[in-house]
Design an enzyme around this catalytic site. Structure first.
Site, PDB file in Angstrom:
ATOM      1  N   GLU B  77       0.786  -1.223   0.015  1.00  0.00           N
ATOM      2  CA  GLU B  77      -0.035  -0.127  -0.119  1.00  0.00           C
ATOM      3  C   GLU B  77       0.806   1.271  -0.021  1.00  0.00           C
ATOM      4  OE1 GLU B  77      -0.624  -2.556   1.834  1.00  0.00           O
ATOM      5  OE2 GLU B  77      -2.738  -3.180   1.546  1.00  0.00           O
ATOM      6  N   PHE B 139     -11.809  -7.473  13.332  1.00  0.00           N
ATOM      7  CA  PHE B 139     -10.736  -8.026  12.328  1.00  0.00           C
ATOM      8  C   PHE B 139     -10.639  -6.892  11.391  1.00  0.00           C
ATOM      9  CE2 PHE B 139      -9.187 -10.040   8.427  1.00  0.00           C
ATOM     10  CZ  PHE B 139      -8.036 -10.584   8.982  1.00  0.00           C
ATOM     11  N   GLN B 140      -9.132  -6.637  11.327  1.00  0.00           N
ATOM     12  CA  GLN B 140      -8.473  -5.452  10.448  1.00  0.00           C
ATOM     13  C   GLN B 140      -9.307  -4.109  10.637  1.00  0.00           C
ATOM     14  OE1 GLN B 140      -8.416  -7.166   6.401  1.00  0.00           O
ATOM     15  NE2 GLN B 140      -6.374  -7.878   6.909  1.00  0.00           N
ATOM     16  N   LYS B 189     -17.765  -0.851   5.604  1.00  0.00           N
ATOM     17  CA  LYS B 189     -18.227  -1.726   4.494  1.00  0.00           C
ATOM     18  C   LYS B 189     -19.768  -1.569   4.191  1.00  0.00           C
ATOM     19  CE  LYS B 189     -17.299  -6.581   3.065  1.00  0.00           C
ATOM     20  NZ  LYS B 189     -16.600  -7.762   3.240  1.00  0.00           N
ATOM     21  N   MET B 512      24.503   8.300   2.199  1.00  0.00           N
ATOM     22  CA  MET B 512      24.414   9.754   2.881  1.00  0.00           C
ATOM     23  C   MET B 512      24.694   9.684   4.424  1.00  0.00           C
ATOM     24  SD  MET B 512      24.134  12.839   2.267  1.00  0.00           S
ATOM     25  CE  MET B 512      23.074  13.358   0.895  1.00  0.00           C
TER      26      MET B 512
END
Lengths: 172, 616
Positions: B77, B139-140, B189, B512
């Site tokens: 993502e 969940f999630q 949802k 760096m």
């Protein structure tokens, strides 16, 4: 750059009354390291769609200007005013002060409360709850005087503020 | 497989017809997910970068049933957001991201902050558990609006179906208005599954930034008056010009030409003014050019256009351009006097401001300090003569390649192809060398993570740029350490056959970090060695691409040419000298006139102080 002196500022804002709006303001302060001394918030229009937030903060004049500019970027904020910078204003808060004592200290507490025009909103044989409205300084000194007289608990609202005269937060 | 062409956008009705349930042909009821698709289409969205999951299944189903909006499946993502950023930066459109709830949303956080810092317009759609489960540790489930509040310009949790369409329209308006930025919409949802009413964009009045203002005419007049009095002027331009659009770059070119003033640019502003033009001094700041930094320090009028006095630009704040009259034009009032006190502020779109400056400049009295300006230019030319980016490459055929040589040749050979070229970078030394050596003629071609400095930006950014510009040459100038942070995007590149050219400047170090450890921490190279690297050639091949490796100078040009000519994705592993440092460098806590120069230029410069060591 010359040294600037840090001071207190009262900032009033109008925000859309939506979920998360207050969190946005508060997180802006904590995220950017600004200080919140006091915070009040309540809906102020007849449809309950707009809330007024009053924040007392401290900082140098340029820090306060930066705080104002950052708040103004928050989408639900429709108006930001630094009342301290805009001229005379009224800033008041309310405190509920519980004093638990008996004998001479109890009498003394009641006497001082009368001098401060505090109202006893709850009274028992061993306690008072005083309600006091006024400037932050007035509330501070009342609480200090109550400390040796059985001060048991304090609940304060934080500052509500408004500019003096016919002007409003919308017209300043 | 070539990229799938888009169908004509005027055919809006197909969406609704296709999505109407067969048992309810007469009712126009749409599901929330279908309303979302329709709103995105109305907003002109052509591509979404995303990754599916449980909470966004209804949205993926609606995507499947329409053919207006194309979906690009990334492999993480964070990469979806970077790809959308590059898509947005290279097209001027709003980038769109679609992620699932919980880990999908939290993985997007770095990308959202990256977009926030660099003012990139994005809309990120995240799935959420149904409203009835919010707060139950489902969940999630994640408090996505809470987590993303400080990394977005604005965010929403859609709780009611009737709010869905207006929210999407307002989100786009907020993302692109004022100082652009990312906006997130959290979609439970039940909202995407259930019916929702549609509403056209024109039916809503978005709360775009209320602070937005037209540039003040009097402020512009005062600014131009100061410019006409200038004897040692300097334009200092930033990413705001790119955000304002190509017309702002055009106007800038005109203004700079008509004034004859020198111009320098921030990292984010590169390309707004042609890098090859003689009035351009190169980038300023920590790894800016000697001439740009000294000109910034010594100028008498500094004209900041769409730039924000970032700490990488200013160096020590109290020594920044100490004697100049400062003009600052920016769309965001919160940038004015934030770090550097300015004498004249112009709030508004910087393109409009420049156009007004041109008008004002043309008025009488004309500029009369030509002699002083010529004197100023001769001082600048003397600084230029130091040739601060010069390095010595051993010319023996088997010589070790210097990283600067590799990057300069990639630039020169890419230019020889004559193709429209988009360049992304990761973060670190290679990024700064690319900024120093690449000279862009056009805006929107340079894609880099400036404000946040996100390692792993470049590879997904190249994906986004190539999706937006299928026929262009898209290159990622990478370091071996950064590129491993989003290396999974080789899968996306393979799936969509994106002919991205990835040049890994491989010095076996987080370069760096190594440089700072050498200069600030007594050469104690704590954990900065890139150990156990993969074989990048085999890695490319395992992802169905082409891998090449260069270890000595004689192979460099030919390999770069071959890679550029190849019609598929290529990784070129360029093994370079390990110990090179990127110069010039203004060490933390030092002023612009205390630059550290390279060994070629005499290595003078400031000592690093304890205070400087505490800065980043």
């Amino acid at each position: 750059m010359q040294q600037e002196i840090s001071g207190s500022a009262v900032i009033s804002l109008l925000v859309d009354n939506e979920s998360g709006a207050l969190a946005r303001i508060v997180e802006l302060f904590s995220g950017r390291g600004y200080n919140i001394q006091s915070l009040t918030v309540a809906p102020v229009d007849e449809n309950q769609t707009t809330s007024r937030v009053n924040v007392v903060t401290t900082g140098t004049p340029s820090a306060i200007r930066q705080i104002r500019a950052q708040i103004a970027r928050v989408v639900p904020v429709s108006r930001v005013v630094d009342l301290t910078a805009e001229g005379p204003y009224v800033a008041r808060e309310m405190a509920l002060v519980k004093v638990v004592s008996s004998g001479e200290p109890r009498t003394e507490a009641l006497r001082i409360a009368q001098a401060f025009r505090a109202r006893a909103v709850d009274t028992t044989a061993s306690s008072f709850v005083f309600e006091l409205t006024g400037s932050t300084e007035k509330l501070d000194s009342f609480i200090e005087l109550m400390r040796p007289l059985g001060l048991a608990e304090v609940s304060r609202t934080g500052v509500a503020s408004i500019c003096r005269g016919p002007q409003t937060i919308q017209s300043i | 497989m070539p990229p799938v062409p888009f169908p004509g956008r005027e055919d809006d009705m197909t969406l609704q017809a296709a999505s109407a349930p067969s048992d309810a042909r007469n009712t126009p009821a749409l599901s929330g997910a279908e309303v979302l698709m329709r709103a995105l289409a109305e907003q002109g969205v052509e591509v979404i970068f995303g990754y599916p999951g449980g909470a966004v299944l209804p949205i993926y189903d609606a995507l499947f049933k329409q053919n207006q909006i194309r979906h690009v499946l990334v492999r993480h993502e964070q990469a979806a957001v970077h790809a959308a950023e590059a898509y947005a930066r290279s097209t001027g459109k709003v980038g769109v991201v679609l992620v699932t709830s919980g880990p999908g949303a939290t993985n997007a956080v770095t990308g959202l902050l990256d977009a926030m810092m660099d003012s990139i317009p994005l809309v990120c759609l995240s799935g959420q558990v149904p409203t009835s489960l919010i707060g139950y540790d489902a969940f999630q489930e994640a408090d996505t609006t809470g987590i993303t509040r400080p990394v977005t310009k604005y965010n929403y949790l859609v709780r009611k179906p009737e709010d869905l369409a207006p929210t999407v329209h307002e989100a786009f308006a907020i993302a692109r208005s004022g100082r652009p930025g990312p906006v997130l919409i959290d979609l439970p949802k039940n909202i995407t599954v259930g019916d929702a009413p549609y509403m056209d964009a024109k039916e809503i009045a978005p709360r775009t930034e209320r602070t937005q203002a037209k540039p003040d005419k009097d402020a512009v007049a005062r600014a131009v008056k100061a410019m006409k009095n200038a004897k040692r002027p300097l334009f200092y331009t930033g990413g705001g010009i790119i955000n304002s659009g190509p017309q702002a770059s055009e106007a800038l070119r005109k203004l700079v030409k008509m004034t004859g003033f020198p111009i320098t640019s921030t990292l984010m502003g590169l390309g707004a003014y042609p890098g090859t033009d003689s009035q351009f001094l190169g980038m300023l700041g920590m790894h800016g050019t000697y001439e740009a930094n000294l000109a910034t320090h010594d100028c008498d009028v500094l004209i900041a256009l769409g730039s924000r006095f970032d700490d990488r630009v200013t160096g020590r704040v109290d020594a920044f351009s100490p004697t100049s009259f400062k003009i600052h034009a920016d769309i965001d009032p919160a940038q004015i006097n934030k770090i550097i006190h300015v004498d004249e502020a112009i709030i508004g779109d910087v393109g409009e401001t420049i156009a007004m400056m041109i008008e004002e400049w043309e008025k009488e009295p004309a500029y009369t300090h030509q002699a002083e300006l010529a004197e100023w230019w001769s001082r600048i030319d003397a600084w230029r003569a130091l040739d601060c980016l010069r390095f010595t490459q051993d010319q023996a055929p088997d010589a070790v390649i210097k990283p600067q040589q590799a990057i300069r040749r990639i630039y020169e050979l890419a230019r020889e192809t004559g193709r429209d070229t988009y360049v992304s970078t990761e973060v670190g030394q290679h990024q700064m060398w690319a900024a120093q050596f690449f000279q862009f003629d056009h805006p929107n071609r340079w894609l880099t993570s400036g404000g946040l400095g996100t390692m792993g930006y470049g590879l997904p950014a190249a994906v986004g740029a190539q999706i937006a510009h299928p026929d262009a040459l898209v290159m990622d100038i990478a370091g071996e350490a950064s590129t491993l942070m989003n290396i999974q995007e080789l899968g996306t590149i393979a799936q969509y056959r994106l002919p991205v050219k990835i040049f890994i400047i491989n010095n076996h170090y987080m370069g760096m970090v190594r440089q700072w450890q050498e200069l600030l921490h007594g050469s104690r190279y704590s954990e900065s060695y890139s150990d156990a690297l993969p074989d990048f050639v085999k890695l490319a091949e395992s992802f169905h691409g082409t891998g090449m490796r260069v270890t000595q100078l004689s192979q460099l040009d030919d390999t770069i040419r071959q890679a550029l000519a190849h019609n598929g994705p290529v990784i070129v592993d360029i093994c370079v000298a390990e110990g090179e440092n990127c110069f010039p460098m203004i060490p933390s806590g030092a002023a612009h006139n205390e630059m550290i120069l390279g060994p070629e230029q005499g290595e003078s410069g400031a000592k690093i102080t304890k205070e400087g060591q505490m800065l980043v």
